[in-house]
Design a protein around this motif. Sequence first.
Motif, short mmCIF file in Angstrom:
data_model
loop_
_atom_site.label_atom_id
_atom_site.label_comp_id
_atom_site.label_asym_id
_atom_site.label_seq_id
_atom_site.Cartn_x
_atom_site.Cartn_y
_atom_site.Cartn_z
N ASN A 122 0.75 -1.15 -0.03
CA ASN A 122 -0.11 0.09 0.03
C ASN A 122 0.94 1.23 -0.04
OD1 ASN A 122 -2.59 -1.45 0.33
ND2 ASN A 122 -2.16 -1.76 2.37
N THR A 123 2.14 1.08 -0.62
CA THR A 123 2.93 2.35 -0.41
C THR A 123 3.30 2.83 -1.49
OG1 THR A 123 4.87 1.08 -0.62
CG2 THR A 123 4.23 1.23 1.67
N LEU A 124 2.55 2.63 -2.71
CA LEU A 124 2.84 3.11 -4.04
C LEU A 124 2.78 4.83 -3.99
CD1 LEU A 124 3.41 2.62 -7.12
CD2 LEU A 124 0.93 2.50 -7.62
N ALA A 125 1.69 5.42 -3.71
CA ALA A 125 1.58 6.62 -3.46
C ALA A 125 2.66 7.23 -2.72
CB ALA A 125 0.36 7.08 -3.09
N LEU A 126 3.07 6.64 -1.57
CA LEU A 126 4.29 7.13 -0.78
C LEU A 126 5.43 7.07 -1.52
CD1 LEU A 126 5.24 8.05 2.15
CD2 LEU A 126 5.49 5.73 2.92
N MET A 127 5.98 6.13 -2.19
CA MET A 127 7.12 6.03 -2.97
C MET A 127 6.96 6.95 -4.15
SD MET A 127 8.79 3.62 -1.43
CE MET A 127 8.26 4.27 0.13
N THR A 128 6.03 7.12 -4.88
CA THR A 128 5.87 8.10 -5.91
C THR A 128 5.96 9.64 -5.35
OG1 THR A 128 4.09 6.75 -7.07
CG2 THR A 128 4.34 9.04 -7.78
N SER A 129 5.56 9.95 -4.34
CA SER A 129 5.92 11.04 -3.63
C SER A 129 7.40 11.30 -3.34
CB SER A 129 4.99 11.29 -2.38
OG SER A 129 5.34 12.46 -1.68
N LYS A 162 16.61 16.88 -4.03
CA LYS A 162 16.77 16.09 -3.22
C LYS A 162 16.19 16.54 -1.59
CE LYS A 162 21.24 14.30 -4.66
NZ LYS A 162 22.81 14.43 -4.60
N PHE A 163 15.36 17.49 -1.81
CA PHE A 163 14.70 18.13 -0.65
C PHE A 163 13.49 18.91 -1.31
CE2 PHE A 163 17.47 21.43 -1.85
CZ PHE A 163 16.94 22.63 -1.72
N PRO A 164 12.48 18.92 -0.22
CA PRO A 164 11.17 19.69 -0.70
C PRO A 164 11.32 21.09 -1.01
CG PRO A 164 11.12 19.13 1.67
CD PRO A 164 12.42 18.50 1.00
N PRO A 165 10.48 21.77 -1.95
CA PRO A 165 10.76 23.03 -2.61
C PRO A 165 10.84 23.94 -1.23
CG PRO A 165 9.08 22.08 -3.74
CD PRO A 165 9.43 21.16 -2.67
N LEU A 166 11.88 24.52 -1.07
CA LEU A 166 12.30 25.64 -0.06
C LEU A 166 13.21 26.63 -0.74
CD1 LEU A 166 13.08 23.23 2.97
CD2 LEU A 166 11.19 24.61 2.78
N GLN A 167 13.01 27.81 0.06
CA GLN A 167 13.79 29.10 -0.60
C GLN A 167 15.47 29.26 -0.24
OE1 GLN A 167 12.31 31.01 -2.99
NE2 GLN A 167 14.28 31.79 -3.24
N ILE A 168 15.95 28.74 -1.41
CA ILE A 168 17.49 28.80 -1.20
C ILE A 168 17.99 30.16 -1.88
CG2 ILE A 168 19.67 27.69 -1.50
CD1 ILE A 168 18.19 26.34 0.70
N ASP A 169 18.95 31.05 -1.47
CA ASP A 169 19.38 31.92 -2.31
C ASP A 169 19.75 31.63 -3.72
OD1 ASP A 169 21.54 34.10 -3.15
OD2 ASP A 169 20.54 34.88 -1.20
N LYS A 170 19.42 32.44 -4.83
CA LYS A 170 19.61 32.20 -6.03
C LYS A 170 20.95 32.20 -6.58
CE LYS A 170 15.33 31.44 -7.57
NZ LYS A 170 14.63 30.54 -7.98
N THR A 171 21.80 32.76 -5.92
CA THR A 171 23.23 32.86 -6.20
C THR A 171 23.98 31.55 -5.97
OG1 THR A 171 24.17 33.64 -4.01
CG2 THR A 171 23.42 35.12 -5.71
N ILE A 172 23.36 30.74 -5.21
CA ILE A 172 23.82 29.23 -4.97
C ILE A 172 23.47 28.26 -6.00
CG2 ILE A 172 24.04 27.23 -3.19
CD1 ILE A 172 23.31 29.38 -1.03
N GLN A 173 24.62 27.77 -6.66
CA GLN A 173 24.42 26.94 -7.74
C GLN A 173 24.35 25.47 -7.34
OE1 GLN A 173 24.07 28.28 -11.40
NE2 GLN A 173 23.63 29.83 -9.58
N GLY A 174 24.89 25.14 -6.22
CA GLY A 174 25.01 23.75 -5.69
C GLY A 174 25.67 23.88 -4.43
#
Length: 359
Positions: free
Chosen positions: A195-202, A210-222
């Motif tokens: 029953n974990t298909l939806a969880l694995m797809t998420s 590699k992380f949920p959408p969060l605001q990181i300064d635009k000058t940082i490329q990696g």
Amino acid sequence: MFKFTSLLNLKLIFPYRLLDNIFQAMVLMVGLDDLVTQRNLERTKRDIRSSFALIDRFLETVAPTENLSTFGDLLGATDCVIFPEAANVHNHLENFVESVDSTYGCVLLRGHVVTATKNWWGLHPDEIVLLTNYLLSEVPAVMKDTPVFLPVKSPTVPFRLVTCELVEGVTLCALCGPNPSLMELQPVLHKHWKNTLALMTSLTSIMPRKFPPLQIDKTIQGFVLVNLEKRKIFSSMFPHGEEGDSKQMTTAKKIEVLRYFIRNTVGPIFPDIFVPNPYSVDSQSGENMAYRVPHTQLTHPVSETYSNFDYYKCYALQHLQYQFFGIFVAAVPNFSMRNIAHRTLQFLLKDKTFSVVTK
């Protein structure tokens, strides 16, 4: 703060690190006894072939491609991803490993640990690096059962590394004893993960950021964040998501630059974080041969360093047990780069989302 221009005259630790990884890769697949005694040389030669793909992966890190987005082999720590529902995945994992009479299990997303059992985290950092890189070096399979020798914990008696691809890119791993068989594992897998298909797809949706959408300064490329105490790494070559990437640098170039910057910073300027293993210790003196490296001759500890290039800039800082390495756009002033690096590190440390790495 310390700005460096050339560290070519310093004896770096990373060639030793690479050789150590290669030797332990052979131990992982062959076992220490057969590798050292070589009772049957021809058989040992045949068995060593099973480690060639893993060795090739370690060698490819010298000139990395976009597929080599992990840094654990370089720093002797575990690559992680940040998934908000990791606790839910962990519950499924704990129930599964208990059902197969094991205490060693983890869920990987393209070679990055999503969650793991307490005993899996208790393995030597080199062993976790070897296991995750071994899986990345192999052709994906729906289910697989491989005998492995843990170079530190059990170099002479093999475990069974049982893996299952839950969805594309997501791998369930467990270290088991002789039982249960692979056939007996199938109904157990179905019971705990059906029953974990939806969880694995998420879960897969957080790549390549590699992380949920969060605001990181635009000058940082990696960037790469290292927790020295927990031996965990979090890195992202797409901190703004694929759609937000500036395209000024390719993924492979970002990885190459960060690896170069780390190699020239950890050891020569920042202290290294490596955990000694039995293969890196001098049997006579007891000293850790590979990591006894001359430090730069400075009269005070260094907590920050930077390097400027034509098309990008790099900045590193150490705060408590954390090390942060970032690539910035070339247009950012040096004083701004320092402020942004500090602000970003504090943001990552305070955000509960990143607690799997920072706590």
